[in-house]
Design an enzyme around this catalytic site. Sequence first.
Site, PDB file in Angstrom:
ATOM      1  N   GLY A  49       0.790  -1.222   0.000  1.00 38.81           N
ATOM      2  CA  GLY A  49       0.000   0.000   0.000  1.00 38.81           C
ATOM      3  C   GLY A  49       0.821   1.269   0.000  1.00 38.81           C
ATOM      4  O   GLY A  49       0.270   2.360   0.026  1.00 38.81           O
ATOM      5  N   CYS A  50       2.129   1.137  -0.030  1.00 39.15           N
ATOM      6  CA  CYS A  50       3.001   2.307  -0.047  1.00 39.15           C
ATOM      7  C   CYS A  50       3.478   2.573  -1.464  1.00 39.15           C
ATOM      8  O   CYS A  50       3.828   1.644  -2.187  1.00 39.15           O
ATOM      9  CB  CYS A  50       4.214   2.100   0.865  1.00 39.15           C
ATOM     10  SG  CYS A  50       3.768   1.890   2.594  1.00 39.15           S
ATOM     11  N   GLN A  51       3.514   3.840  -1.838  1.00 36.98           N
ATOM     12  CA  GLN A  51       3.990   4.230  -3.163  1.00 36.98           C
ATOM     13  C   GLN A  51       5.481   3.916  -3.288  1.00 36.98           C
ATOM     14  O   GLN A  51       5.935   3.372  -4.283  1.00 36.98           O
ATOM     15  CB  GLN A  51       3.744   5.722  -3.375  1.00 36.98           C
ATOM     16  CG  GLN A  51       4.253   6.253  -4.700  1.00 36.98           C
ATOM     17  CD  GLN A  51       4.052   7.758  -4.817  1.00 36.98           C
ATOM     18  OE1 GLN A  51       3.785   8.445  -3.841  1.00 36.98           O
ATOM     19  NE2 GLN A  51       4.177   8.267  -6.012  1.00 36.98           N
TER      20      GLN A  51
END
Length: 136
Positions: A49-51
Amino acid sequence: MPLPSTDEIIDDIGFFDDWEERYQYIIDLGKALPGLPEEACTEDKLVPGCQSQVWLITEQQDGKLQFRVDSDAIIVQGLLALVMAAYNNKTPQDILDFDIDAYFNELDLERHISPTRGNGLRAIVTKIRKTAEQAH
């Protein structure tokens, strides 16, 4: 150098007149984190879920959770430092009791980071809170 407390960070951020200075402060906090050795930055340690890529390792000692984190982006490393100030070396109950939303609001953080960074920050917080729930 240990990270300042969340209260100290809130006070420190308040000294800066603009967000460029605040960003630099957050980046400097991130530089104070020890990071992880390259061999520890494995797929199973990635936070979904992290860019940017964010790795999280959790250990429990004396009833407290210790987190080691790293990122491939310097601003994210700084955001991780803000989260570590709130959660690192705390009991699972302390983590669950801490009002992270109030902390972020006090920093006025989410208005000044991109929505994708905000989502990544939430993903990290969610992962840590789930770890605390499981350890509780």
